[in-house]
Write an enzyme that holds these catalytic residues in place. Structure first.
Site, PDB file in Angstrom:
ATOM      1  N   CYS A 122      21.360 -37.201  14.072  1.00 42.83           N
ATOM      2  CA  CYS A 122      20.494 -36.824  12.950  1.00 42.83           C
ATOM      3  C   CYS A 122      20.891 -35.501  12.314  1.00 42.83           C
ATOM      4  CB  CYS A 122      19.040 -36.765  13.430  1.00 42.83           C
ATOM      5  SG  CYS A 122      18.477 -38.296  14.215  1.00 42.83           S
ATOM      6  N   HIS A 259      14.564 -32.419   9.364  1.00 43.29           N
ATOM      7  CA  HIS A 259      14.836 -33.815   9.689  1.00 43.29           C
ATOM      8  C   HIS A 259      13.522 -34.560   9.858  1.00 43.29           C
ATOM      9  CE1 HIS A 259      16.077 -37.421  11.589  1.00 43.29           C
ATOM     10  NE2 HIS A 259      15.784 -37.035  12.817  1.00 43.29           N
ATOM     11  N   ASN A 290      12.281 -42.405  10.389  1.00 38.12           N
ATOM     12  CA  ASN A 290      13.416 -41.575  10.783  1.00 38.12           C
ATOM     13  C   ASN A 290      14.694 -42.327  10.439  1.00 38.12           C
ATOM     14  OD1 ASN A 290      15.526 -40.313  12.145  1.00 38.12           O
ATOM     15  ND2 ASN A 290      14.346 -39.942  14.002  1.00 38.12           N
TER      16      ASN A 290
END
Length: 339
Positions: A122, A259, A290
């Protein structure tokens, strides 16, 4: 002994354009709960997620990356022929070789340019953005397309109650190039290999093929508690270092784009950094989930296209995830996307 020429790169670098691709299929928490013992309320309370997008099985990382990249190039008022390099941040390009960036570059008309993939979980978009910045600053490129794209839905065990509701698919892209004012601050990045297994593919491909059980393919697994604690307590330190090296204060930050992993983590980070009430905190996770390496560019595009943020705003980007890796950087928000 011959002397090498001076670097021709500019010191003033920023994001010139941004683009996004979101798959058409919206997957609600109720649909996820058809496979697990949970509820919409439970998922939303613990993650901040109400829905996410799942790509078609044939809607690959490359296809999504091309769509996002084409918009970013257009928003930068450039063409594919103006792009000198392509960097793809992804964990779900389903071929070990060749790199997905090569196909994206060719499809966009950036023929013959260097193109490569970055696989840093990520934090991948932050790593790729920093590499692009260094390439332009060093003079090896003038315009670099940075793409974050993920097809995480194909990696999920939809019966795994610990993580199947977290992830989604999509792509975001930016063009990095010379600007009149500095638009990309120094990156603060790193990794914590002591927690290497906290986010992982649960079996390697050779072991999977040797086992011969196609029903138990490699899946994404997550140690949620470990990741939550690490992100909530360590990422605030990384974010503060990014502010320090950029020589700005929390009060100077108009937009915080962490994030989109968990809204509770992001709320904790925002409080620990003591942003003023006027600072906008990205919350694209609510409807996008996500999306790993695509998370930050998708969140930036959402803020700009909905008017929550403006071109030229000072933003703090903070990516963190598998590795466990992280990247933080103070940037100037790019021009508003248009269709």
């Amino acid at each position: 002994m011959a002397e090498l020429p001076e670097a021709v790169g500019t010191q003033m670098i920023g994001m010139l354009g941004i683009g996004a691709h979101r798959p058409e299929r919206v997957v609600t928490n109720d649909e996820i709960c058809e496979h697990i013992d949970s509820s919409d309320e439970w998922i939303y309370t613990r993650t901040g997620i109400k829905s996410r997008r799942f790509a078609r099985r044939d809607e690959t990382v490359v296809e999504m990356g091309v769509n996002a990249g084409r918009k970013a190039i257009a928003n930068a008022l450039l063409s594919g022929a103006d792009i000198d390099a392509v960097i793809l941040a992804t964990n779900t390009h389903l071929l070990l070789t060749p790199a997905g960036a090569v196909a994206i570059a060719t499809e966009l008309g950036a023929n013959g340019v260097p193109a490569f993939d970055v696989t840093v979980g990520c934090a991948g978009f932050g790593y790729a953005l920093s590499l692009a910045s260094d390439m332009v600053r060093g003079g090896s490129a003038t315009h670099v397309l940075v793409v974050g794209a993920e097809q995480l839905s194909v990696t999920l065990d939809m019966t795994d109650r610990t993580n199947c509701f977290i992830f989604g698919d999509g792509a975001g892209a930016v063009v990095v190039g010379p600007t009149e004012k500095q638009g990309l601050g120094p990156v603060v990045w790193g990794s914590d290999g002591t927690q290497f297994n906290a986010i992982r593919q649960d079996i390697d491909w050779v072991s999977y093929m040797d086992a011969g059980d196609i029903e138990k393919r490699p899946y994404l697994r997550l140690e949620g508690t470990a990741v939550f604690r690490w992100a909530a307590f360590e990422m605030g330190k990384a974010a503060q270092r990014a502010l320090d090296v950029a020589k700005v204060d929390a009060a100077d930050i108009d937009v915080f784009v962490p994030h989109q992993a968990n809204s509770r983590i992001n709320e904790l980070l925002a409080r620990s950094l003591k942003f003023p009430e006027s600072t906008v905190v990205a919350n694209d996770i609510e409807k996008t989930g996500n999306t790993s390496a695509a998370s930050i560019p998708l969140a930036m595009e959402d803020l700009l296209s909905t008017g929550q943020a403006k071109p030229g705003d000072t933003a703090l980007l903070l990516g963190y995830g598998a590795g466990l890796s992280y990247a933080a950087q103070v940037v100037t928000m790019p021009p508003i996307p248009f269709e």
